[in-house]
Design a protein around this motif. Sequence first.
Motif, PDB file in Angstrom:
ATOM      1  N   ARG A 247      13.400  -0.090   0.962  1.00 34.38           N
ATOM      2  CA  ARG A 247      12.194  -0.633   0.344  1.00 34.38           C
ATOM      3  C   ARG A 247      11.520   0.495  -0.449  1.00 34.38           C
ATOM      4  NH1 ARG A 247       9.406  -2.766   5.760  1.00 34.38           N
ATOM      5  NH2 ARG A 247      10.274  -0.745   6.365  1.00 34.38           N
ATOM      6  N   PRO A 248      11.282   0.313  -1.736  1.00 34.51           N
ATOM      7  CA  PRO A 248      10.665   1.383  -2.535  1.00 34.51           C
ATOM      8  C   PRO A 248       9.323   1.860  -1.989  1.00 34.51           C
ATOM      9  CG  PRO A 248      11.555  -0.310  -3.968  1.00 34.51           C
ATOM     10  CD  PRO A 248      11.658  -0.842  -2.565  1.00 34.51           C
ATOM     11  N   CYS A 249       8.559   0.945  -1.375  1.00 31.86           N
ATOM     12  CA  CYS A 249       7.256   1.355  -0.845  1.00 31.86           C
ATOM     13  C   CYS A 249       7.392   2.354   0.292  1.00 31.86           C
ATOM     14  CB  CYS A 249       6.461   0.130  -0.383  1.00 31.86           C
ATOM     15  SG  CYS A 249       7.248  -0.819   0.945  1.00 31.86           S
ATOM     16  N   VAL A 250       8.569   2.421   0.904  1.00 30.59           N
ATOM     17  CA  VAL A 250       8.788   3.369   1.992  1.00 30.59           C
ATOM     18  C   VAL A 250       9.066   4.766   1.451  1.00 30.59           C
ATOM     19  CG1 VAL A 250      10.334   4.017   3.893  1.00 30.59           C
ATOM     20  CG2 VAL A 250       9.589   1.639   3.643  1.00 30.59           C
ATOM     21  N   TYR A 251       9.985   4.880   0.468  1.00 33.72           N
ATOM     22  CA  TYR A 251      10.371   6.208   0.009  1.00 33.72           C
ATOM     23  C   TYR A 251       9.636   6.689  -1.246  1.00 33.72           C
ATOM     24  CZ  TYR A 251      13.575   3.621  -3.105  1.00 33.72           C
ATOM     25  OH  TYR A 251      14.122   2.762  -4.030  1.00 33.72           O
ATOM     26  N   THR A 252       8.830   5.801  -1.900  1.00 34.28           N
ATOM     27  CA  THR A 252       8.041   6.235  -3.057  1.00 34.28           C
ATOM     28  C   THR A 252       6.550   5.973  -2.883  1.00 34.28           C
ATOM     29  OG1 THR A 252       8.105   4.128  -4.266  1.00 34.28           O
ATOM     30  CG2 THR A 252       9.980   5.625  -4.553  1.00 34.28           C
ATOM     31  N   LYS A 253       6.191   5.144  -1.897  1.00 34.97           N
ATOM     32  CA  LYS A 253       4.798   4.741  -1.645  1.00 34.97           C
ATOM     33  C   LYS A 253       4.246   3.843  -2.756  1.00 34.97           C
ATOM     34  CE  LYS A 253       5.020   7.308   1.968  1.00 34.97           C
ATOM     35  NZ  LYS A 253       5.313   6.672   3.286  1.00 34.97           N
ATOM     36  N   HIS A 254       5.133   3.347  -3.614  1.00 34.64           N
ATOM     37  CA  HIS A 254       4.716   2.444  -4.686  1.00 34.64           C
ATOM     38  C   HIS A 254       5.603   1.199  -4.681  1.00 34.64           C
ATOM     39  CE1 HIS A 254       2.051   5.470  -6.365  1.00 34.64           C
ATOM     40  NE2 HIS A 254       3.041   6.347  -6.314  1.00 34.64           N
ATOM     41  N   CYS A 255       5.084   0.101  -5.261  1.00 29.18           N
ATOM     42  CA  CYS A 255       5.856  -1.139  -5.339  1.00 29.18           C
ATOM     43  C   CYS A 255       6.186  -1.448  -6.797  1.00 29.18           C
ATOM     44  CB  CYS A 255       5.071  -2.313  -4.739  1.00 29.18           C
ATOM     45  SG  CYS A 255       5.950  -3.902  -4.904  1.00 29.18           S
ATOM     46  N   PRO A 256       7.473  -1.513  -7.154  1.00 29.51           N
ATOM     47  CA  PRO A 256       7.855  -1.822  -8.532  1.00 29.51           C
ATOM     48  C   PRO A 256       7.685  -3.298  -8.884  1.00 29.51           C
ATOM     49  CG  PRO A 256       9.805  -1.635  -7.178  1.00 29.51           C
ATOM     50  CD  PRO A 256       8.647  -1.253  -6.298  1.00 29.51           C
ATOM     51  N   HIS A 257       7.316  -4.106  -7.895  1.00 31.04           N
ATOM     52  CA  HIS A 257       7.179  -5.556  -8.106  1.00 31.04           C
ATOM     53  C   HIS A 257       5.717  -5.989  -8.193  1.00 31.04           C
ATOM     54  CE1 HIS A 257      11.415  -5.442  -7.179  1.00 31.04           C
ATOM     55  NE2 HIS A 257      11.141  -4.889  -6.018  1.00 31.04           N
ATOM     56  N   ASN A 258       4.833  -4.998  -8.305  1.00 28.82           N
ATOM     57  CA  ASN A 258       3.392  -5.264  -8.451  1.00 28.82           C
ATOM     58  C   ASN A 258       2.816  -6.065  -7.287  1.00 28.82           C
ATOM     59  OD1 ASN A 258       3.186  -3.947 -11.004  1.00 28.82           O
ATOM     60  ND2 ASN A 258       4.100  -5.763 -11.959  1.00 28.82           N
ATOM     61  N   ARG A 259       3.349  -5.844  -6.106  1.00 28.85           N
ATOM     62  CA  ARG A 259       2.810  -6.486  -4.915  1.00 28.85           C
ATOM     63  C   ARG A 259       1.741  -5.588  -4.287  1.00 28.85           C
ATOM     64  NH1 ARG A 259       8.008  -8.856  -1.480  1.00 28.85           N
ATOM     65  NH2 ARG A 259       8.730 -10.400  -3.022  1.00 28.85           N
ATOM     66  N   ASP A 260       0.829  -6.209  -3.584  1.00 30.95           N
ATOM     67  CA  ASP A 260      -0.152  -5.466  -2.804  1.00 30.95           C
ATOM     68  C   ASP A 260       0.548  -5.012  -1.525  1.00 30.95           C
ATOM     69  OD1 ASP A 260      -2.162  -4.561  -1.147  1.00 30.95           O
ATOM     70  OD2 ASP A 260      -3.605  -6.080  -1.774  1.00 30.95           O
ATOM     71  N   ILE A 261       0.804  -3.720  -1.428  1.00 34.50           N
ATOM     72  CA  ILE A 261       1.575  -3.197  -0.302  1.00 34.50           C
ATOM     73  C   ILE A 261       0.928  -3.535   1.040  1.00 34.50           C
ATOM     74  CG2 ILE A 261       2.416  -1.085   0.817  1.00 34.50           C
ATOM     75  CD1 ILE A 261       2.839   0.102  -1.928  1.00 34.50           C
ATOM     76  N   LYS A 262      -0.390  -3.552   1.066  1.00 31.92           N
ATOM     77  CA  LYS A 262      -1.085  -3.841   2.318  1.00 31.92           C
ATOM     78  C   LYS A 262      -0.899  -5.284   2.766  1.00 31.92           C
ATOM     79  CE  LYS A 262      -4.678  -0.338   1.665  1.00 31.92           C
ATOM     80  NZ  LYS A 262      -6.136  -0.090   1.540  1.00 31.92           N
ATOM     81  N   LYS A 263      -0.596  -6.177   1.825  1.00 36.82           N
ATOM     82  CA  LYS A 263      -0.465  -7.594   2.155  1.00 36.82           C
ATOM     83  C   LYS A 263       0.983  -8.095   2.087  1.00 36.82           C
ATOM     84  CE  LYS A 263      -5.100  -8.727   0.422  1.00 36.82           C
ATOM     85  NZ  LYS A 263      -5.878  -9.551  -0.550  1.00 36.82           N
ATOM     86  N   CYS A 264       1.874  -7.292   1.551  1.00 38.33           N
ATOM     87  CA  CYS A 264       3.257  -7.732   1.358  1.00 38.33           C
ATOM     88  C   CYS A 264       3.952  -7.947   2.701  1.00 38.33           C
ATOM     89  CB  CYS A 264       4.033  -6.701   0.542  1.00 38.33           C
ATOM     90  SG  CYS A 264       5.776  -7.152   0.294  1.00 38.33           S
ATOM     91  N   PRO A 265       4.558  -9.122   2.930  1.00 37.77           N
ATOM     92  CA  PRO A 265       5.237  -9.376   4.208  1.00 37.77           C
ATOM     93  C   PRO A 265       6.448  -8.484   4.432  1.00 37.77           C
ATOM     94  CG  PRO A 265       5.694 -11.124   2.624  1.00 37.77           C
ATOM     95  CD  PRO A 265       4.600 -10.280   2.031  1.00 37.77           C
ATOM     96  N   ALA A 266       7.019  -7.955   3.343  1.00 38.55           N
ATOM     97  CA  ALA A 266       8.214  -7.116   3.482  1.00 38.55           C
ATOM     98  C   ALA A 266       7.903  -5.764   4.112  1.00 38.55           C
ATOM     99  CB  ALA A 266       8.873  -6.908   2.120  1.00 38.55           C
ATOM    100  N   THR A 267       6.613  -5.391   4.195  1.00 41.76           N
ATOM    101  CA  THR A 267       6.268  -4.119   4.825  1.00 41.76           C
ATOM    102  C   THR A 267       6.390  -4.186   6.342  1.00 41.76           C
ATOM    103  OG1 THR A 267       3.918  -4.720   4.861  1.00 41.76           O
ATOM    104  CG2 THR A 267       4.715  -3.480   2.956  1.00 41.76           C
ATOM    105  N   ASP A 268       6.495  -5.398   6.885  1.00 43.27           N
ATOM    106  CA  ASP A 268       6.750  -5.573   8.312  1.00 43.27           C
ATOM    107  C   ASP A 268       8.182  -5.133   8.592  1.00 43.27           C
ATOM    108  OD1 ASP A 268       7.286  -6.433  10.890  1.00 43.27           O
ATOM    109  OD2 ASP A 268       6.312  -8.378  10.649  1.00 43.27           O
TER     110      ASP A 268
END
Length: 336
Positions: A247-268
């Motif tokens: 998941r890009p938010c894990v290794y870059t701390k950013h989301c390339p899909h313009n999702r709100d990381i705090k609300k994205c279900p994939a962060t679970d």
Amino acid sequence: MTLEPIEPEIAVESYLKAVSNELAKSTQYAHKSRLGHFVRWCGEQNLDNLNELTGRKIQQYRVWRREDGDLSKPSEKTQMDTLRVFVRWLESIDAVEQDLHVKVRSPSLSPEENARDVMLERETADKVLSHLRKYEYASRPHVSMALLWHTMMRVGAARALDLSDYYRKEQYLEVVHRPETDTPIKNKQRGERLVAVSDEIAEVIDDWIQDRRPDVVDEHGREPLLATSQGRPHPTTLRKYCYQQTRPCVYTKHCPHNRDIKKCPATDDQEPYSCPSVVSPHAIRRGAITNSLKQDVPEKIVGDRANVSQDVLEKHYDRRSEREKMEQRRGYLDNL
């Protein structure tokens, strides 16, 4: 013929139990995942009795699944082919009309389309492993991901490794087919091999064993290399690491899909699959193989290391462009 009512969820559970001795565990997991979408669709359509399933409804599901999952043609074919197998089984228990499975249509693929292109790129792999080395050094996810990328192993082979299969001084791993103690490997004895590891990977394995590996045995008294506190990891656990760590938010701390990381279900960590960027273990293997070929490692050596034949290597794993292959051949012209 009198049909016997059955709910979609119960039917899928019964099907998975029925084929548990016929299909590999990885295939069972894949079928469960794909048919889960069908159960979800049935719920949305208020279809609580599969006796009511028809060819027209199956076509409606196909369109829904294609749009809901934004599926490629190969992915759509895989989904519908699994559904066809399931419907054929439903026929055998008098849950649907006979021969309904012939109405389950899936797209025809050209040879080019049939060879899937999804893979983990070298640049992304480097970022994932750098993040793990910095923040989760010598953890189980770190060791697992490093092994899958560096050795090009399948998940089943990595899971099958014991402590005694790691030769520290000589820096290699021995892959062994042991079906009698629940660690079969693909291609069976033909898949057995010795796999060398680099100094960096050996260091990670050494530190995992010395500092972080649980001192446990599995139910057969063997010492798994990638041990959990309960013993040998389930294949699903190792697959989940792949989805979690890519998941890009894990290794870059950013989301390339313009999702709100705090609300994205994939962060679970239990539901990473909904991230469009994550890749499967197979995509990691394909990327690692392609990367080795791009580095001018001979195809025979790559094939032997990854345990894949020349034909399969070319058809399913080598994702180099024709231009890249030409430029690599150019380097040998001076020797002709």
